[in-house]
Every structure is written in structure tokens, then in C-alpha cells.
Design a protein around this motif. Sequence first.
Motif, PDB file in Angstrom:
ATOM      1  N   LEU A   1     -22.568 -11.494  32.685  1.00  0.00           N
ATOM      2  CA  LEU A   1     -21.879 -10.515  33.543  1.00  0.00           C
ATOM      3  C   LEU A   1     -22.178 -10.013  34.813  1.00  0.00           C
ATOM      4  O   LEU A   1     -21.669  -9.955  35.639  1.00  0.00           O
ATOM      5  N   ALA A   2     -23.469  -9.585  34.694  1.00  0.00           N
ATOM      6  CA  ALA A   2     -24.142  -9.278  36.107  1.00  0.00           C
ATOM      7  C   ALA A   2     -24.166 -10.409  37.213  1.00  0.00           C
ATOM      8  O   ALA A   2     -23.731 -10.055  38.357  1.00  0.00           O
ATOM      9  N   GLN A   3     -24.446 -11.529  36.693  1.00  0.00           N
ATOM     10  CA  GLN A   3     -24.540 -12.694  37.598  1.00  0.00           C
ATOM     11  C   GLN A   3     -23.471 -13.074  38.020  1.00  0.00           C
ATOM     12  O   GLN A   3     -23.111 -13.474  39.295  1.00  0.00           O
ATOM     13  N   SER A   4     -22.332 -13.013  37.161  1.00  0.00           N
ATOM     14  CA  SER A   4     -20.648 -13.381  37.501  1.00  0.00           C
ATOM     15  C   SER A   4     -20.760 -12.574  38.703  1.00  0.00           C
ATOM     16  O   SER A   4     -19.559 -12.790  39.564  1.00  0.00           O
ATOM     17  N   LEU A   5     -20.816 -11.238  38.718  1.00  0.00           N
ATOM     18  CA  LEU A   5     -20.258 -10.223  39.705  1.00  0.00           C
ATOM     19  C   LEU A   5     -21.226 -10.098  40.620  1.00  0.00           C
ATOM     20  O   LEU A   5     -20.937  -9.025  41.394  1.00  0.00           O
ATOM     21  N   ARG A   6     -22.145 -10.740  40.934  1.00  0.00           N
ATOM     22  CA  ARG A   6     -23.229 -10.499  42.114  1.00  0.00           C
ATOM     23  C   ARG A   6     -22.674 -10.356  43.411  1.00  0.00           C
ATOM     24  O   ARG A   6     -21.969 -11.399  43.642  1.00  0.00           O
ATOM     25  N   GLY A   7     -22.721  -9.306  44.064  1.00  0.00           N
ATOM     26  CA  GLY A   7     -22.170  -9.217  45.215  1.00  0.00           C
ATOM     27  C   GLY A   7     -20.419  -9.199  45.350  1.00  0.00           C
ATOM     28  O   GLY A   7     -19.908  -9.245  46.286  1.00  0.00           O
ATOM     29  N   ASP A   8     -19.862  -9.095  44.111  1.00  0.00           N
ATOM     30  CA  ASP A   8     -18.621  -9.114  44.054  1.00  0.00           C
ATOM     31  C   ASP A   8     -17.982  -7.765  44.611  1.00  0.00           C
ATOM     32  O   ASP A   8     -18.788  -6.495  44.414  1.00  0.00           O
ATOM     33  N   ALA A   9     -16.960  -7.766  45.267  1.00  0.00           N
ATOM     34  CA  ALA A   9     -16.312  -6.668  45.960  1.00  0.00           C
ATOM     35  C   ALA A   9     -15.713  -5.689  45.075  1.00  0.00           C
ATOM     36  O   ALA A   9     -15.478  -4.365  45.168  1.00  0.00           O
TER      37      ALA A   9
ATOM     38  N   GLN B   1     -17.644  -3.353  30.900  1.00  0.00           N
ATOM     39  CA  GLN B   1     -16.817  -3.224  32.086  1.00  0.00           C
ATOM     40  C   GLN B   1     -17.667  -2.612  33.395  1.00  0.00           C
ATOM     41  O   GLN B   1     -18.031  -1.588  33.311  1.00  0.00           O
ATOM     42  N   MET B   2     -17.825  -3.556  34.624  1.00  0.00           N
ATOM     43  CA  MET B   2     -18.576  -3.424  35.405  1.00  0.00           C
ATOM     44  C   MET B   2     -18.211  -3.097  36.708  1.00  0.00           C
ATOM     45  O   MET B   2     -17.416  -3.973  37.362  1.00  0.00           O
ATOM     46  N   PHE B   3     -18.271  -1.709  37.140  1.00  0.00           N
ATOM     47  CA  PHE B   3     -17.674  -1.479  38.508  1.00  0.00           C
ATOM     48  C   PHE B   3     -18.651  -0.560  39.423  1.00  0.00           C
ATOM     49  O   PHE B   3     -19.787  -0.046  38.781  1.00  0.00           O
ATOM     50  N   ARG B   4     -18.601  -0.529  40.725  1.00  0.00           N
ATOM     51  CA  ARG B   4     -19.325   0.170  41.699  1.00  0.00           C
ATOM     52  C   ARG B   4     -19.427   1.495  41.340  1.00  0.00           C
ATOM     53  O   ARG B   4     -17.947   2.052  41.025  1.00  0.00           O
ATOM     54  N   TYR B   5     -20.341   2.312  41.282  1.00  0.00           N
ATOM     55  CA  TYR B   5     -20.303   3.674  40.824  1.00  0.00           C
ATOM     56  C   TYR B   5     -18.864   4.538  41.620  1.00  0.00           C
ATOM     57  O   TYR B   5     -18.000   5.310  41.042  1.00  0.00           O
ATOM     58  N   ALA B   6     -18.864   4.412  42.711  1.00  0.00           N
ATOM     59  CA  ALA B   6     -18.047   5.412  43.744  1.00  0.00           C
ATOM     60  C   ALA B   6     -16.530   4.929  43.184  1.00  0.00           C
ATOM     61  O   ALA B   6     -15.501   5.419  43.255  1.00  0.00           O
TER      62      ALA B   6
ATOM     63  N   SER C   1      -8.260  -1.156  33.925  1.00  0.00           N
ATOM     64  CA  SER C   1      -6.895  -0.836  34.289  1.00  0.00           C
ATOM     65  C   SER C   1      -6.821   0.369  35.226  1.00  0.00           C
ATOM     66  O   SER C   1      -5.945   0.280  36.084  1.00  0.00           O
ATOM     67  N   ALA C   2      -7.729   1.341  35.285  1.00  0.00           N
ATOM     68  CA  ALA C   2      -7.897   2.389  36.530  1.00  0.00           C
ATOM     69  C   ALA C   2      -7.899   1.572  37.740  1.00  0.00           C
ATOM     70  O   ALA C   2      -7.270   2.145  38.543  1.00  0.00           O
ATOM     71  N   VAL C   3      -9.086   0.653  37.650  1.00  0.00           N
ATOM     72  CA  VAL C   3      -9.285  -0.099  39.031  1.00  0.00           C
ATOM     73  C   VAL C   3      -8.040  -0.780  39.399  1.00  0.00           C
ATOM     74  O   VAL C   3      -7.704  -0.835  40.526  1.00  0.00           O
ATOM     75  N   GLU C   4      -7.568  -1.484  38.314  1.00  0.00           N
ATOM     76  CA  GLU C   4      -6.052  -2.286  38.668  1.00  0.00           C
ATOM     77  C   GLU C   4      -5.247  -1.220  39.361  1.00  0.00           C
ATOM     78  O   GLU C   4      -4.328  -1.900  40.307  1.00  0.00           O
ATOM     79  N   ALA C   5      -4.910  -0.277  39.141  1.00  0.00           N
ATOM     80  CA  ALA C   5      -3.919   0.738  39.408  1.00  0.00           C
ATOM     81  C   ALA C   5      -4.473   1.024  40.963  1.00  0.00           C
ATOM     82  O   ALA C   5      -3.467   1.557  41.733  1.00  0.00           O
ATOM     83  N   LEU C   6      -5.426   0.769  41.321  1.00  0.00           N
ATOM     84  CA  LEU C   6      -5.643   0.994  42.972  1.00  0.00           C
ATOM     85  C   LEU C   6      -5.178  -0.173  43.613  1.00  0.00           C
ATOM     86  O   LEU C   6      -5.642  -0.448  44.798  1.00  0.00           O
ATOM     87  N   GLY C   7      -4.924  -1.266  42.874  1.00  0.00           N
ATOM     88  CA  GLY C   7      -4.438  -2.697  43.486  1.00  0.00           C
ATOM     89  C   GLY C   7      -5.207  -3.564  43.828  1.00  0.00           C
ATOM     90  O   GLY C   7      -5.349  -4.480  44.412  1.00  0.00           O
ATOM     91  N   LEU C   8      -6.553  -3.437  42.972  1.00  0.00           N
ATOM     92  CA  LEU C   8      -7.700  -4.504  42.886  1.00  0.00           C
ATOM     93  C   LEU C   8      -7.505  -5.330  41.759  1.00  0.00           C
ATOM     94  O   LEU C   8      -6.954  -4.972  40.668  1.00  0.00           O
ATOM     95  N   GLN C   9      -8.335  -6.355  41.695  1.00  0.00           N
ATOM     96  CA  GLN C   9      -8.248  -7.350  40.658  1.00  0.00           C
ATOM     97  C   GLN C   9      -9.695  -7.725  40.056  1.00  0.00           C
ATOM     98  O   GLN C   9     -10.202  -8.669  40.614  1.00  0.00           O
ATOM     99  N   PRO C  10     -10.092  -7.051  39.077  1.00  0.00           N
ATOM    100  CA  PRO C  10     -11.222  -7.242  38.424  1.00  0.00           C
ATOM    101  C   PRO C  10     -11.396  -8.613  37.839  1.00  0.00           C
ATOM    102  O   PRO C  10     -10.422  -9.203  37.675  1.00  0.00           O
ATOM    103  N   LYS C  11     -12.513  -9.120  37.860  1.00  0.00           N
ATOM    104  CA  LYS C  11     -13.041 -10.458  37.449  1.00  0.00           C
ATOM    105  C   LYS C  11     -12.963 -10.484  35.924  1.00  0.00           C
ATOM    106  O   LYS C  11     -13.776  -9.834  35.444  1.00  0.00           O
ATOM    107  N   LEU C  12     -12.456 -11.469  35.307  1.00  0.00           N
ATOM    108  CA  LEU C  12     -12.444 -11.738  34.025  1.00  0.00           C
ATOM    109  C   LEU C  12     -13.756 -12.736  33.741  1.00  0.00           C
ATOM    110  O   LEU C  12     -13.800 -13.817  34.477  1.00  0.00           O
ATOM    111  N   VAL C  13     -14.545 -12.248  32.860  1.00  0.00           N
ATOM    112  CA  VAL C  13     -15.819 -13.137  32.645  1.00  0.00           C
ATOM    113  C   VAL C  13     -15.820 -13.410  31.079  1.00  0.00           C
ATOM    114  O   VAL C  13     -15.645 -12.329  30.186  1.00  0.00           O
TER     115      VAL C  13
END
Length: 232
Positions: A126-134, A172-177, A194-206
Motif C-alpha cells: 500500500l505504502a509503495q503504491s501510493l508513494r508521492g500520490d496526491a 486506508q491511507m491518506f495525508r493527515y490534513a 468515502s469521506a475523501v471521495e465526497a471532496l471530489g477526489l478519487q482514492p486509489k484501489l490497491v
Amino acid sequence: MISSRHFALIPAAGIGVRMGTQQPKQYLRIAGKPMLLHALDTFAASPAIAHVFAVVDAEDGYVEEVLSAAPHLAGRVTVLWNGGATRHESVLNGLHAMRAQVGDDDWVLVHDAARPGLTAALIDKLAQSLRGDAVGGLLALPVVDTMKRSGMNDRVEATVPRARLWAAQTPQMFRYALLRRALEQAVNVTDEASAVEALGLQPKLVEGSPRNFKVTMPHDAALAELYLKGIL
Ligand code: CTP
Ligand code: MG
């Protein structure tokens, strides 16, 4: 961003109504140790994880005994005594309580205490797949069964095409802020994504693993034993 650290946050303030055991299910012993301890041990042993936080109910009467029997976790795990009425609330309370130790761009891996089958390899993947992810992302499993949606009286209303359907797991891995803002604004969410999706963003599925399933019903305990004893 390059120097972002990774923190684990484990909501463990539920009571496990569906499990029906006397003590909250996160303290149920599976393969010789309480479920919560499986998750704590896996994160604490991972060099990728800077520190582990567990959120428990203010009245929790079990966690101290679990930790006193696990001296190897001293200095690696902090218990936060501000669990809430829902998982959503517990995670958000935990994020507030860890504020002083975590930077806005640091990663937070939120993981259910009721998923004792998590492995170091899955954390790394998970950590490797999301390295540098926005945005961030989550472990999940592609759905294999044909999916039905029910209408009245358990009659099939529709067959839902299973292509591109995934079942969400944790971490589920997201930046703190970002995660904190998402959860502060969210209503009625059952996971962080789903909370992050509600901001209009698209989390990555690993892709996760069947062994990382959530122990929910009484029959799940036996299956978790098989995975944790290495029989499966
Ligand atoms: N959780 C939490 N705070 C709550 C409810 C749940 O921290 N108020 C945690 C649980 O302890 C568990 C995770 O969220 O580690 C996933 O929740 P779930 O499997 O639903 O556990 P419970 O809510 O305890 O079980 P049930 O829904 O059957 O009561
Ligand atoms: Mg629940």
C-alpha cells in the motif's frame, strides 16, 4: 512531501454487537492473542511505520492489560482514550488527539482492529503504491461473486455488473490534513475513502488479500484462526 512519515491509527472503540461476545470483539483471542494485538504487532514491527496510535473507549477496561503483556510495544504504541459513538467519530477523535505528533503531509494508515490478518507485505504494498500520490488510497479486493441488489422481500431488483466493483478493506491511507478535513465535513460514512471521495477526489484501489477480512460475525473467528496459524 518526500520526507512524509507514515503513522498507523487503529480505531478500537467498538463493542462488536454482531459478534455477540461478552468482551468487545477487538479483545477476542485469535490464535493465542487478542485481535487488537495482532494489528498493533504488525504495524509496530514495520520499519515503514513511525508510530502507532490506537483509539479506545474512555471506559475501556482491557487495553492496559493487553499492553502490559506486550512490553516490546513500549514506545511504539500510544493509546488515545477518546473513542466516539461511531467508527467515523473514533477516527476523527484520534486524528485530533495525534495532532501534535503528525505533520499535515504525513500519511495516516487507518486500520480496523477487527482485521487481524494484515501483514507487513500488505502495508508495504500500500505504502509503495501510493508513494508521492496526491490523494491516497486503500486496500480492496475485486468482487468475484455476481452481485444482486434486493427490492421488496428479498426479491432481486437488479443484477449489478461486477466489473470494476471492489470490496473495501483497510488500511486506508491518506495525508493527515486531507483526511481530517474530509472526515470533519463528512456525514454518514463507513470508511475514510468515502469521506475523501465526497471532496471530489478519487482514492486509489490497491489489491489487498482475503486474509485481511474483517472479523464481524461469530463464524469469522474460526477462519481468522486458520489464516493466523498459517493453515490457510
Ligand atoms: N469502531 C470504533 N468506534 C466505534 C465503532 C467501531 O473505533 N464507535 C472500530 C471497531 O472497534 C473496529 C472497527 O471500528 O475495530 C470496525 O468496526 P466494526 O467491525 O463495525 O466493529 P464494531 O462496531 O465493534 O462491531 P459491530 O458493528 O458489530 O457492533
Ligand atoms: Mg460497527
